[in-house]
Scaffold this motif. Structure first.
Motif, PDB file in Angstrom:
ATOM      1  N   VAL A  52       0.832  -1.201   0.000  1.00 31.23           N
ATOM      2  CA  VAL A  52       0.000   0.000   0.000  1.00 31.23           C
ATOM      3  C   VAL A  52       0.869   1.255   0.000  1.00 31.23           C
ATOM      4  O   VAL A  52       0.557   2.252  -0.664  1.00 31.23           O
ATOM      5  N   LEU A  53       1.986   1.215   0.734  1.00 31.73           N
ATOM      6  CA  LEU A  53       2.915   2.344   0.736  1.00 31.73           C
ATOM      7  C   LEU A  53       3.459   2.610  -0.659  1.00 31.73           C
ATOM      8  O   LEU A  53       3.591   3.774  -1.077  1.00 31.73           O
ATOM      9  N   ARG A  54       3.793   1.530  -1.374  1.00 34.20           N
ATOM     10  CA  ARG A  54       4.302   1.698  -2.741  1.00 34.20           C
ATOM     11  C   ARG A  54       3.232   2.317  -3.647  1.00 34.20           C
ATOM     12  O   ARG A  54       3.530   3.182  -4.478  1.00 34.20           O
ATOM     13  N   LYS A  55       1.992   1.885  -3.477  1.00 31.73           N
ATOM     14  CA  LYS A  55       0.910   2.468  -4.274  1.00 31.73           C
ATOM     15  C   LYS A  55       0.729   3.948  -3.942  1.00 31.73           C
ATOM     16  O   LYS A  55       0.476   4.768  -4.828  1.00 31.73           O
ATOM     17  N   ARG A  56       0.847   4.289  -2.663  1.00 30.68           N
ATOM     18  CA  ARG A  56       0.748   5.692  -2.266  1.00 30.68           C
ATOM     19  C   ARG A  56       1.864   6.512  -2.909  1.00 30.68           C
ATOM     20  O   ARG A  56       1.636   7.631  -3.391  1.00 30.68           O
ATOM     21  N   ASP A  57       3.080   5.955  -2.932  1.00 32.97           N
ATOM     22  CA  ASP A  57       4.199   6.653  -3.560  1.00 32.97           C
ATOM     23  C   ASP A  57       3.963   6.847  -5.050  1.00 32.97           C
ATOM     24  O   ASP A  57       4.296   7.899  -5.616  1.00 32.97           O
ATOM     25  N   GLN A  58       3.394   5.829  -5.696  1.00 33.79           N
ATOM     26  CA  GLN A  58       3.101   5.943  -7.120  1.00 33.79           C
ATOM     27  C   GLN A  58       2.062   7.036  -7.370  1.00 33.79           C
ATOM     28  O   GLN A  58       2.154   7.788  -8.347  1.00 33.79           O
ATOM     29  N   SER A  59       1.057   7.118  -6.473  1.00 38.78           N
ATOM     30  CA  SER A  59       0.043   8.146  -6.618  1.00 38.78           C
ATOM     31  C   SER A  59       0.648   9.530  -6.444  1.00 38.78           C
ATOM     32  O   SER A  59       0.320  10.466  -7.183  1.00 38.78           O
ATOM     33  N   GLN A  60       1.561   9.673  -5.481  1.00 31.51           N
ATOM     34  CA  GLN A  60       2.228  10.959  -5.284  1.00 31.51           C
ATOM     35  C   GLN A  60       3.115  11.290  -6.484  1.00 31.51           C
ATOM     36  O   GLN A  60       3.185  12.450  -6.918  1.00 31.51           O
ATOM     37  N   ALA A  61       3.797  10.267  -7.021  1.00 29.89           N
ATOM     38  CA  ALA A  61       4.651  10.492  -8.195  1.00 29.89           C
ATOM     39  C   ALA A  61       3.817  10.940  -9.395  1.00 29.89           C
ATOM     40  O   ALA A  61       4.227  11.814 -10.167  1.00 29.89           O
ATOM     41  N   GLU A  62       2.634  10.344  -9.542  1.00 28.25           N
ATOM     42  CA  GLU A  62       1.744  10.753 -10.620  1.00 28.25           C
ATOM     43  C   GLU A  62       1.347  12.217 -10.453  1.00 28.25           C
ATOM     44  O   GLU A  62       1.366  13.007 -11.416  1.00 28.25           O
ATOM     45  N   TYR A  63       1.001  12.587  -9.229  1.00 20.72           N
ATOM     46  CA  TYR A  63       0.606  13.968  -8.940  1.00 20.72           C
ATOM     47  C   TYR A  63       1.750  14.936  -9.241  1.00 20.72           C
ATOM     48  O   TYR A  63       1.560  15.974  -9.899  1.00 20.72           O
TER      49      TYR A  63
END
Length: 446
Positions: free
Chosen positions: A342-353
């Motif tokens: 889940v942390l990795r997915k959160r990081d990916q979402s932040q990277a997308e932003y």
């Protein structure tokens, strides 16, 4: 929503959008949950590296009895009573699930185990107040995958491992099936108690449908997953907020500690198994010897009986470690992997932003175009991830405190019980020997 100060990023220690293109700096708050003492505690102080510390007892002497040990634990219970009461009062349970009654099915193609899943609920989403269906392991696996796909911002409880080493564990043995059933029951209970996951329509279908339509929705991906893979694929995250860095450090340290405990516990079980084999042979020799020594028959039979009692008690203790202690350790090892995912997915979402924001700012500098709506949507996704992840983290920490308190209390109780049985057995032998000595003296006098 204004793009000048994102709610989720600001609350997570992130700088405003105007500064997000630069590396984060300055002192940021660390995760308070990672600082709380637990059954196994994490200590984060200032710039010190997060680590699980050993508990320091207030008194060096051991409790005089099992009751005094539980009295000490009761003090700890009192300190957390108010917190637990608040937790229970804010989440009224209206969904109860139970996994039990494993059954073996043999067909021409395969052999498998199914489990009875019983549900009682007052929720209007269900057509009936009670359901009873049978599910096999792959059905639970299907449910977990559907939850991961449809709820990417939440921590999904882990399932017990699907595969076992051939020749080491018989997956149809009574012990293995019982252990797996308990793990599946805990998996469903954790989902049913979750304020978001428990309302997922896939859970409703799992609990109520006679036959699951597993093909339905297999080709669908969440919009979050699609956009993250498309936009964040080649973008490197500039900086993870401090509180999520603390989460990652805690999980790494906690994983190392659990791995070490698990390896040592496995060695202890192996040594206990070898010791039990020798101990049984040891007791049998005394029993055989008693048949050829009439004058020593009672003492020798007493020794054989003591050894048998110790064998039985040690066997119970080993079974408890393999069926109750180790599964909890393995569950939390799997939980750690789920949380890291889940942390990795959160990081990916932040990277997308960050990627979309950077591109939008460059375009705005060139042709003065307004900030695209997609940037605000990405901002909302990051905020959603941050809020959901922090809420699930607190829930996970609370569950972990309760699970490990129960686990360690049970382990202490069973060790006390084991040694009390062994002590009582050998003390009875001393009484027997003393009586034998008195009889011998009396016979000599006569």
């Amino acid at each position: 929503m204004s793009v000048g100060a994102p709610r989720g990023l600001a609350s997570s220690g992130q700088k405003p959008i105007a500064e997000i293109l630069h590396p984060l700096s300055g002192t940021e708050q660390t995760l308070s949950a990672a600082e709380e003492p637990l059954s196994v505690t994490v200590n984060v102080e200032g710039d010190k590296e997060a680590g699980l510390t050993n508990g320091t007892p207030i008194e060096t002497s051991s409790p005089a009895s099992a009751s005094s040990l539980f009295n000490r634990l009761q003090l700890d219970d009192d300190l957390e009573a108010d917190v637990r009461d608040l937790y229970v009062s804010t989440e009224t349970r209206d969904l109860f699930v139970t996994v039990d009654d494993p059954k073996k099915h043999i067909s021409t193609m395969e052999t498998y185990i199914t489990y009875r899943v019983s549900t009682k609920t007052t929720r209007i989403e269900f057509d009936l107040p009670e359901y009873c269906v049978r599910r096999r392991y792959q059905d639970f696996d299907w449910l977990r995958m559907k939850l991961e796909d449809s709820q990417p911002t939440h921590l999904i409880p882990p399932l017990p491992e699907k595969f076992v080493m051939k020749g080491v564990v018989d997956r149809f043995s009574e012990e293995f099936v019982e252990t797996r059933m308990k793990a599946l029951d805990k998996f469903l209970k954790r989902i049913a108690d979750h304020p978001v996951l428990s309302f997922n329509p896939h859970l409703n279908a799992f609990l109520s449908a006679k036959d699951l339509n597993k093909r339905q929705g297999l080709a669908l991906l969440t919009k979050v997953g699609e956009s993250v893979k498309h936009v964040a694929g080649g973008y490197k995250l500039r900086a993870r907020p401090a509180e999520f860095c603390a989460m990652g450090e805690y999980l790494d340290t906690f994983s190392q500690k659990l791995g070490t405990i698990d390896r040592i516990a496995q060695r202890i079980l192996k040594e206990q198994s070898e010791y039990l084999t020798e101990l049984r042979e040891y007791g049998a020799v005394y029993a055989s010897w008693a048949g050829s020594e009439e004058e020593l028959r009672r003492p020798l039979e007493g020794v054989a009986s003591c050894v048998t009692t110790c064998c039985s008690s040690l066997e119970d203790q080993s079974d408890s470690m393999s069926q109750d202690f180790l599964p909890v350790l393995r569950e939390y090892v799997l939980y750690i992997e789920s949380m890291k995912n889940v942390l990795r997915k959160r990081d990916q979402s932040q990277a997308e932003y960050e990627g979309r924001l950077e591109a939008a700012i460059l375009r705005k500098q060139e042709d003065r175009t307004p900030m695209p709506v997609e940037v605000e949507k990405c901002q909302d996704k990051v905020e959603c991830f941050n809020a959901d992840l922090k809420a699930d983290w607190e829930r996970w920490q609370s569950n972990k405190r309760q699970d490990f308190k129960q686990l360690l209390t049970s382990m202490a109780d069973k060790n006390i019980n084991h040694y009390e049985k062994c002590q009582a057995a050998w003390e009875s032998l001393i009484t027997l020997l003393q009586d034998k000595q008195t009889e011998d003296k009396t016979s000599e006098t006569n």
